[in-house]
Design an enzyme around this catalytic site. Structure first.
Site, PDB file in Angstrom:
ATOM      1  N   GLN A 136      -4.838  -1.504   9.596  1.00 32.44           N
ATOM      2  CA  GLN A 136      -4.627  -2.712   8.960  1.00 32.44           C
ATOM      3  C   GLN A 136      -5.156  -4.070   9.968  1.00 32.44           C
ATOM      4  O   GLN A 136      -4.855  -3.995  10.925  1.00 32.44           O
ATOM      5  CB  GLN A 136      -2.893  -2.992   8.876  1.00 32.44           C
TER       6      GLN A 136
ATOM      7  N   LYS B  18       0.745  -1.151  -0.075  1.00 28.96           N
ATOM      8  CA  LYS B  18      -0.025   0.043   0.026  1.00 28.96           C
ATOM      9  C   LYS B  18       0.851   1.258  -0.065  1.00 28.96           C
ATOM     10  O   LYS B  18       0.595   2.344  -0.794  1.00 28.96           O
ATOM     11  CB  LYS B  18      -0.985  -0.063   1.128  1.00 28.96           C
TER      12      LYS B  18
ATOM     13  N   ASP C 267     -11.049   3.227   4.192  1.00 27.77           N
ATOM     14  CA  ASP C 267     -11.362   1.634   4.283  1.00 27.77           C
ATOM     15  C   ASP C 267     -13.062   1.447   4.337  1.00 27.77           C
ATOM     16  O   ASP C 267     -13.361   0.274   4.232  1.00 27.77           O
ATOM     17  CB  ASP C 267     -10.863   0.992   5.375  1.00 27.77           C
TER      18      ASP C 267
END
Ligand code: NAP
Length: 348
Positions: free
Chosen positions: A123, A77, A146
């Site tokens: 994460q 990422k 997200d």
């Protein structure tokens, strides 16, 4: 009918020619990443002439623990951000025995107010001693790239988003679900990537029967909502569904998000359907140096003979997740930059 008249039914050979089209997620994701990089570069050049204080988009990533798969995903990422011309900031907490939720929350609160941070990514999974819901809820919804904050989840699951501008209940503006960049809240990356794969392969969604296998917050439920917003008729099946095969056999579009290697057999599929395989499963492979390989939830080789379109694993949905994360971060930056410019314009 005379024997010289053409038959209404296509021949088996003609049907076979339309089957087994591979949806190349890597190529589509690369194209999207190039588009985003180009669009960002143009925006930065045009704003440089009007403002000296413009910042690049910044993605802040929190990594808790020592999982090697999570470390790999985070590295990918960060590299993707750099390739696209965005900044990324990493905060690692390796020692899970001493880490507290309050320490994580402090970092998130600092990022929430930092004007250089436009996207925040926690994460997952977090270690079992950390309350995931509490941590995800602390992220400012406008920076929640997200799409997992309850406010963003609620916006996606609100059918009123078809005909109501959620930013102003008094107006009646339809959201354009064919243009994710116009949606004023963040949508989870993997589900968004699934829809983008269908769109960029010119597979129509409206009026189709879509069957989603799996009902997780991360994939199954949001992808089902996105398909519904695009006017598909959606069935969600899960571990307690009886006779899944017969339901899948009616599907024009199948999205598999289960986490079971090769569970979906070719005999379950309707001829010519589109198959989006989200699953990533590791299976033993004596021919591989690593001793294992990654496969999807669908028995790809056999399913290819029946499906009209199908995503491979790896190289299907996986690369799209990062591309959509970049897009969400860029959207977030654009909104923050526009809001800052509007605020500056009203200053005396
Ligand atoms: P999850 O949270 O474990 O959810 C799995 C879902 O599958 C659950 O809803 C479960 O049903 C259902 N299920 C389990 N066994 C089943 C069975 N025998 N028949 C029917 N349904 C069954 O997993 P997830 O996070 O959604 O992820 C799914 C897969 O996608 C995993 O392989 C994951 O690694 C992969 N993934 C890939 C990406 C990517 O970027 N490509 C991103 C995220 C996830 P119940 O609800 O009834 O338990």
């Amino acid at each position: 009918m005379s024997s010289s008249q053409p038959s209404a039914e296509p021949s088996a050979a003609a049907v076979a020619e339309t089957l087994g089209n591979v949806i190349d997620g890597k190529a589509i994701a690369d194209a999207i990443r190039a588009e985003l990089a180009q669009s960002l570069s143009e925006s930065l050049s045009s704003s440089a002439s009007s403002s000296s204080t413009i910042t690049k988009p910044g993605l802040a990533v929190m990594l808790v623990g020592n999982r090697t798969d999570s470390q790999t995903y985070v590295r990918m990422k960060q590299k993707a951000c750099a390739d696209c011309g965005m900044l990324s900031f990493l905060q690692e907490f390796k020692d899970t025995s001493t880490i507290t939720e309050d320490t994580l929350l402090e970092t998130i609160h600092a990022w929430n107010t930092d004007p250089n941070v436009h996207g925040i990514l926690i994460q997952l999974p977090l270690p079992p001693n950390i309350n995931e819901a509490r941590i995800l809820s602390a992220v400012l919804p406008t920076k929640d790239v997200d799409g997992l904050h309850p406010a963003n989840v609620a916006s996606l699951f609100n059918t009123a988003t078809h005909n109501t501008n959620i930013n102003n209940a008094n107006t009646n503006v339809k959201l354009n679900w064919k243009n994710f960049e116009s949606i004023p809240f963040h949508i989870p990356c993997t589900p968004q990537g699934c829809i983008e794969l269908l769109d960029r392969s010119s597979i129509s969604i409206e009026g189709k029967h879509a069957v989603v296998i799996g009902r997780s917050n991360l994939v199954g439920l949001p992808v089902a909502m996105l398909l519904l917003h695009r006017n598909a008729t959606v069935t969600i099946v899960h571990s307690r569904t009886t006779n899944i095969e017969s339901i899948v056999r009616n599907a024009d579009i199948v999205v598999a998000a289960v986490g079971r290697a090769h569970m979906i057999q070719s005999s379950w599929l309707k001829l010519g359907c589109a198959v989006i395989d989200v699953g990533i499963n590791s299976v033993e492979d004596a021919n591989s140096k690593r001793g294992y390989k990654l496969v999807g939830d669908v028995d790809y080789e056999n399913a290819k003979m029946v499906a009209g379109w199908i995503t491979p694993v790896p190289g299907g949905v996986g690369p799209m997740t990062i591309a959509m994360l970049l897009r969400n971060t860029l959207n977030s930056w654009r909104r923050a930059t526009a809001a800052a410019a509007a605020a500056a314009a009203t200053e005396p």
